[in-house]
Design a protein around this motif. Structure first.
Motif, mmCIF file in Angstrom:
data_model
loop_
_atom_site.group_PDB
_atom_site.id
_atom_site.type_symbol
_atom_site.label_atom_id
_atom_site.label_comp_id
_atom_site.label_asym_id
_atom_site.label_seq_id
_atom_site.Cartn_x
_atom_site.Cartn_y
_atom_site.Cartn_z
ATOM 1 N N GLN A 43 0.656 -0.987 -0.024
ATOM 2 C CA GLN A 43 -0.010 -0.027 0.107
ATOM 3 C C GLN A 43 1.057 1.295 -0.032
ATOM 4 O OE1 GLN A 43 -3.731 -0.387 2.636
ATOM 5 N NE2 GLN A 43 -2.803 -2.252 3.134
ATOM 6 N N ALA A 46 2.410 1.668 -3.524
ATOM 7 C CA ALA A 46 1.516 1.803 -4.413
ATOM 8 C C ALA A 46 0.912 3.261 -4.687
ATOM 9 C CB ALA A 46 0.137 0.935 -4.309
ATOM 10 N N THR A 47 0.858 3.866 -3.491
ATOM 11 C CA THR A 47 0.299 5.252 -3.564
ATOM 12 C C THR A 47 1.686 6.360 -3.940
ATOM 13 O OG1 THR A 47 0.715 5.367 -1.218
ATOM 14 C CG2 THR A 47 -1.600 5.021 -2.237
ATOM 15 N N SER A 300 -5.134 3.330 5.629
ATOM 16 C CA SER A 300 -5.000 3.308 4.267
ATOM 17 C C SER A 300 -5.526 4.357 3.659
ATOM 18 C CB SER A 300 -5.796 1.909 3.702
ATOM 19 O OG SER A 300 -5.312 0.794 4.513
ATOM 20 N N GLU A 301 -6.849 4.810 3.753
ATOM 21 C CA GLU A 301 -7.051 6.066 3.340
ATOM 22 C C GLU A 301 -6.304 7.347 3.408
ATOM 23 O OE1 GLU A 301 -11.604 7.241 2.715
ATOM 24 O OE2 GLU A 301 -10.762 8.260 4.654
ATOM 25 N N ALA A 304 -3.234 7.424 1.389
ATOM 26 C CA ALA A 304 -3.418 7.649 -0.031
ATOM 27 C C ALA A 304 -3.659 8.999 -0.052
ATOM 28 C CB ALA A 304 -4.615 6.789 -0.439
ATOM 29 N N ILE A 305 -4.425 9.552 0.852
ATOM 30 C CA ILE A 305 -4.894 11.057 0.730
ATOM 31 C C ILE A 305 -3.706 12.095 0.866
ATOM 32 C CG2 ILE A 305 -6.327 12.989 1.767
ATOM 33 C CD1 ILE A 305 -8.467 10.703 1.996
ATOM 34 N N TRP A 308 -1.681 11.805 -2.237
ATOM 35 C CA TRP A 308 -2.215 12.569 -3.154
ATOM 36 C C TRP A 308 -1.886 13.984 -3.014
ATOM 37 C CZ3 TRP A 308 -5.525 16.824 -3.363
ATOM 38 C CH2 TRP A 308 -6.236 16.813 -4.429
ATOM 39 N N ARG B 29 -12.729 12.083 -0.716
ATOM 40 C CA ARG B 29 -11.601 11.326 -0.021
ATOM 41 C C ARG B 29 -11.373 9.897 -0.768
ATOM 42 N NH1 ARG B 29 -9.847 12.651 4.955
ATOM 43 N NH2 ARG B 29 -9.069 10.395 5.851
ATOM 44 N N LYS B 32 -9.739 10.988 -4.261
ATOM 45 C CA LYS B 32 -8.428 11.209 -3.887
ATOM 46 C C LYS B 32 -7.561 9.866 -3.904
ATOM 47 C CE LYS B 32 -8.614 15.827 -2.188
ATOM 48 N NZ LYS B 32 -8.844 16.627 -1.056
ATOM 49 N N THR B 33 -8.208 9.130 -3.078
ATOM 50 C CA THR B 33 -7.635 7.772 -2.997
ATOM 51 C C THR B 33 -7.366 6.822 -3.960
ATOM 52 O OG1 THR B 33 -8.620 7.411 -0.745
ATOM 53 C CG2 THR B 33 -7.666 5.384 -1.638
ATOM 54 N N SER B 35 -7.275 8.115 -7.167
ATOM 55 C CA SER B 35 -6.420 9.106 -8.019
ATOM 56 C C SER B 35 -4.888 8.935 -7.262
ATOM 57 C CB SER B 35 -6.653 10.753 -7.604
ATOM 58 O OG SER B 35 -5.604 11.452 -8.215
ATOM 59 N N ALA B 36 -4.685 8.679 -6.106
ATOM 60 C CA ALA B 36 -3.388 8.396 -5.540
ATOM 61 C C ALA B 36 -3.064 7.007 -6.069
ATOM 62 C CB ALA B 36 -3.316 8.480 -4.088
ATOM 63 N N CYS B 37 -3.995 6.002 -6.237
ATOM 64 C CA CYS B 37 -3.587 4.785 -6.587
ATOM 65 C C CYS B 37 -3.182 4.766 -8.091
ATOM 66 C CB CYS B 37 -4.585 3.725 -6.245
ATOM 67 S SG CYS B 37 -4.644 3.550 -4.515
ATOM 68 N N ARG B 76 -11.478 18.030 -9.080
ATOM 69 C CA ARG B 76 -11.060 18.676 -7.818
ATOM 70 C C ARG B 76 -10.215 17.396 -7.236
ATOM 71 N NH1 ARG B 76 -15.978 20.210 -4.419
ATOM 72 N NH2 ARG B 76 -14.670 19.896 -2.579
ATOM 73 N N ALA B 77 -10.533 16.277 -7.413
ATOM 74 C CA ALA B 77 -9.750 15.063 -6.878
ATOM 75 C C ALA B 77 -8.851 14.537 -7.940
ATOM 76 C CB ALA B 77 -10.402 14.187 -6.289
ATOM 77 N N LYS B 78 -8.708 15.291 -8.920
ATOM 78 C CA LYS B 78 -7.719 14.992 -9.992
ATOM 79 C C LYS B 78 -8.265 13.647 -10.797
ATOM 80 C CE LYS B 78 -5.073 18.271 -9.429
ATOM 81 N NZ LYS B 78 -5.232 19.471 -10.013
ATOM 82 N N ALA B 305 -10.420 1.295 0.453
ATOM 83 C CA ALA B 305 -9.187 2.141 0.255
ATOM 84 C C ALA B 305 -8.032 1.053 0.207
ATOM 85 C CB ALA B 305 -8.912 3.089 1.238
ATOM 86 N N MET B 309 -5.496 0.076 -3.054
ATOM 87 C CA MET B 309 -4.095 0.466 -2.965
ATOM 88 C C MET B 309 -3.477 -0.915 -3.348
ATOM 89 S SD MET B 309 -4.276 2.659 0.538
ATOM 90 C CE MET B 309 -2.544 3.082 1.015
ATOM 91 N N SER B 312 -3.582 -1.455 -7.026
ATOM 92 C CA SER B 312 -2.793 -0.776 -7.667
ATOM 93 C C SER B 312 -1.286 -1.187 -7.556
ATOM 94 C CB SER B 312 -2.846 0.938 -6.953
ATOM 95 O OG SER B 312 -1.686 1.504 -7.660
ATOM 96 N N LYS B 323 2.386 3.880 -13.587
ATOM 97 C CA LYS B 323 1.223 4.709 -12.771
ATOM 98 C C LYS B 323 0.818 5.983 -13.710
ATOM 99 C CE LYS B 323 0.297 6.154 -8.137
ATOM 100 N NZ LYS B 323 0.937 6.422 -6.861
ATOM 101 N N SER B 324 1.874 6.520 -14.065
ATOM 102 C CA SER B 324 1.467 7.707 -14.961
ATOM 103 C C SER B 324 2.354 7.980 -15.948
ATOM 104 C CB SER B 324 1.236 9.128 -14.054
ATOM 105 O OG SER B 324 2.430 9.134 -13.460
#
Lengths: 319, 324
Positions: A43, A46-47, A300-301, A304-305, A308, B29, B32-33, B35-37, B76-78, B305, B309, B312, B323-324
């Protein structure tokens, strides 16, 4: 901003390894089993984190469950992360034998670090992080002599850790004996910059009523790392005087810490990142949100945030 | 996620109950999670009522003012857009005749179901989505087995809706699930044969196929021309035979209420003991230059979440998706 390649990045992100998850046997942390450790590391990777930080007391599980820090770090690398960057030396600070402001306990503290650094010597660490004082209620009243004795203690400890190629760096919890602005300034005036660095925890300083950006700007030349985390509250009254630990027991606030980017957060991270850039800092920033699971939160959340936020807000300022 | 395939993530697992995923802050949230993945596109799932403000088209628009307003909310959260919406016309909803129960297997319900599809078609087109993903038929335990004539009735409804989606520039993908009255490979192929390949495709869900006893890799290789959408997830179990026919199989089978009492069927990619050949399946998609969306899900698996992850990580490290 212009594109920066992976190799050109000035900043890399490490995750300070607080964690909880729900397993078949109930709530566990990542050290519960190899399986839960693997899930944790996946995790984090991954982020987009590059590495992890850890706690000193985990070394026993590293030896017992993985064969030592080097073997554990192999597992970290197998999951795509670079390494373990920092370790946090979470001592108990018993005034009978382990109190930096009491010179009679210094020999014990120095011996602790000689042993500790030997245990970690099989891997490369950047910092060993310490709370530089006992709990506030065990040190008060805070006097210049006590600050001086504490500084002398850490100067000697820093010399030991430097011998192992590791920086000794101080992390000022809001409930420790050295947390106010004047006391922090006095403490550093007695420390040797060669051996004692500052580790800026953005939330802890905010809670103690300091501006972490201003503190960083004043001491940037000796800052060796950061905990980037947020808070929504400033300590009031005697919040900083509760046993065993005001992070848990302060009566005004059930949850002190939040991930970066939280609504109503008190830390000005954009100003902080701007200062990091303007001071020419290069290296690791550690992200932390200890106790994120309190009051319905989820590690986890939050993780990730926070990543982000680092990518979409902070890296737009400096990376 | 960026490679020759187009990757998206489903939000379904965040919205597990009426009122748990309503505050816009909570939705941000989750976005964004995702997106972060590494996912910048999402799949929505249909719902009902004023609480389902990220599920029901009319309610989304009431919350965000317009399609563009909703897209701004995602951005807003991409998260850049919506790949698809899942819709089950057999699931009664407030908006559609006050929780009327209708079935695609009943010819008398066809006109109403076609009408019910319209808000989803309009919304999906409005937000620039591509696939309306649908449950083609109700659960097997609720009705006698479908004969070829029954399958034709079902196919006719979807052909009519396929005309609607096609006219709106969208695809229609029938999502096979392990409880559905179209259960065997023969029945599934029969349903595909009863639909127009020009307007109706198949959503291949790797875990649902595996539980239902259909090999997703072999099926894809044989029917790649009909597969227009993918749901990617794993399972540790397959139906032992007739479990899907147990009364109340949604609960008795999939929630462990009876039979083998298996409480969790769906797992993240890379799970220990997973039955889906994920790498083999994705390799097959790549071989055929699959043009549709590959939607990864945390569906009915656990902490959404955490699973996003882990999924991902699997994509990045085991499937080699940058990833990008």
């Amino acid at each position: 901003m212009s594109a920066v390649t992976e190799d050109e990045r000035a900043i890399k992100w490490s995750y300070m390894d607080h964690w909880r998850s729900n397993g078949p046997t109930g709530p566990v942390d990542q050290w519960h089993s190899h399986k839960t450790m693997s899930a944790f590391l996946k995790q984090i990777k991954a982020t987009g984190f590059d590495a992890i930080d850890t706690f000193d007391f985990r070394i026993w599980q590293m030896y017992g469950d993985y064969g030592g820090p080097a073997k554990y770090q192999e597992m970290v690398r197998d999951h795509g992360l670079e390494r373990i960057v920092n370790t946090f030396h979470a001592a108990d600070y018993d005034v009978r034998n382990y109190a930096p402001h009491l010179p009679e306990t210094h020999a014990n503290i120095l011996e602790d670090f000689r042993v500790t650094m030997g245990r970690w010597s099989e891997i490369e660490l950047d910092n060993i992080i310490v709370m530089p004082a006992t709990l506030f209620y065990d040190m008060e009243p805070i006097t210049e002599d006590k600050l001086k004795y504490s500084a002398e203690c850490w100067n000697k400890v820093g010399e030991i850790t430097a011998g192992f190629g590791v920086k000794l760096t101080c992390h000022h919890e809001f409930f420790c004996g050295i947390q106010s602005e004047p006391d922090i300034e006095t403490f550093y005036s007695y420390t040797d910059p060669r051996y004692v660095s500052l580790f800026v925890d953005t939330a802890q300083h905010c809670i103690a009523g300091l501006d972490p950006v201003a503190l960083y700007d004043r001491h940037a030349h000796r800052v060796s790392g950061f905990h980037f985390k947020d808070t929504r509250n400033v300590a009031t009254g005697d919040d900083h005087r509760h046993r065993p630990d005001s992070e848990i027991m302060a009566p005004t606030t059930g949850k002190w810490f939040y991930e970066m980017g939280t609504p109503h957060g008190l830390v000005d991270f954009e100003a902080m990142m701007t200062a990091v850039r303007d001071n020419g800092y290069r290296g690791w920033i550690s992200v932390e949100h200890d106790k994120a699971n309190k009051e319905g939160g989820d590690y986890s959340e939050s993780t990730a945030i926070s990543r982000w936020y680092a990518k979409n807000v902070l890296e737009e300022i400096y990376r | 996620m960026r490679d020759t395939l187009r990757w998206a993530y489903a939000l379904n697992q965040w919205n597990v109950r009426l009122d748990v995923f309503v505050r816009h802050e909570e939705q941000q949230r989750a976005l964004k999670t995702v997106s972060a993945c590494g996912f910048d596109t999402i799949e929505l799932a249909s719902g009902t009522g004023r609480w389902d403000n990220i599920s029901r088209p009319e309610v989304i628009l009431a919350n965000h003012g317009s399609h563009e307003g909703f897209l701004d909310f995602l951005r807003r959260a991409k998260v850049q857009g919506v790949s698809s919406i899942f819709w089950d016309p057999q699931a009664p909803t407030e908006e559609e005749e006050g929780y009327a129960f209708r079935s695609t297997a009943n010819p008398g319900d066809s006109d109403a179901i076609v009408e019910w599809a319209e808000p989803f078609v309009d919304f999906l087109a409005g937000v620039g989505g591509e696939q309306l993903v649908v449950r083609p038929v109700g659960s097997a335990w609720m009705s006698p087995p479908l004969d070829p004539d029954g399958i034709k009735v079902v196919g006719d409804v979807w052909n009519r809706i396929g005309e609607l989606t096609s006219a709106a520039g969208l695809g229609l993908a029938l999502h096979y699930d392990c409880l559905g009255a179209v259960h065997t490979q023969e029945e599934l192929v029969g349903l595909l044969d009863a639909t127009d390949p020009a307007t109706v495709g198949l959503a291949l869900d790797t875990a649902e196929f595996t539980i239902g006893g259909i090999d997703p890799v072999a099926f894809y290789r044989e029917h790649a021309d009909r597969v227009t959408h993918v749901h990617l997830k794993d399972t540790r179990y397959a139906d032992a035979g007739e479990e899907y026919r147990m009364p109340g199989a949604e609960s008795t089978m999939l929630k462990g209420g009876a039979g083998r009492r298996i409480e969790r069927w769906f797992y993240e990619l890379g799970t220990e003991g997973g039955l889906v050949d994920v790498t083999g399946f994705v390799a097959a998609l790549r071989e055929r230059d699959f043009p549709g969306w590959v939607v990864v899900e945390s569906d009915h698996g656990g902490n959404p979440a955490e699973l996003a992850m882990l999924n991902s990580w699997y994509l990045q490290r085991e499937l080699g998706v940058p990833k990008s």
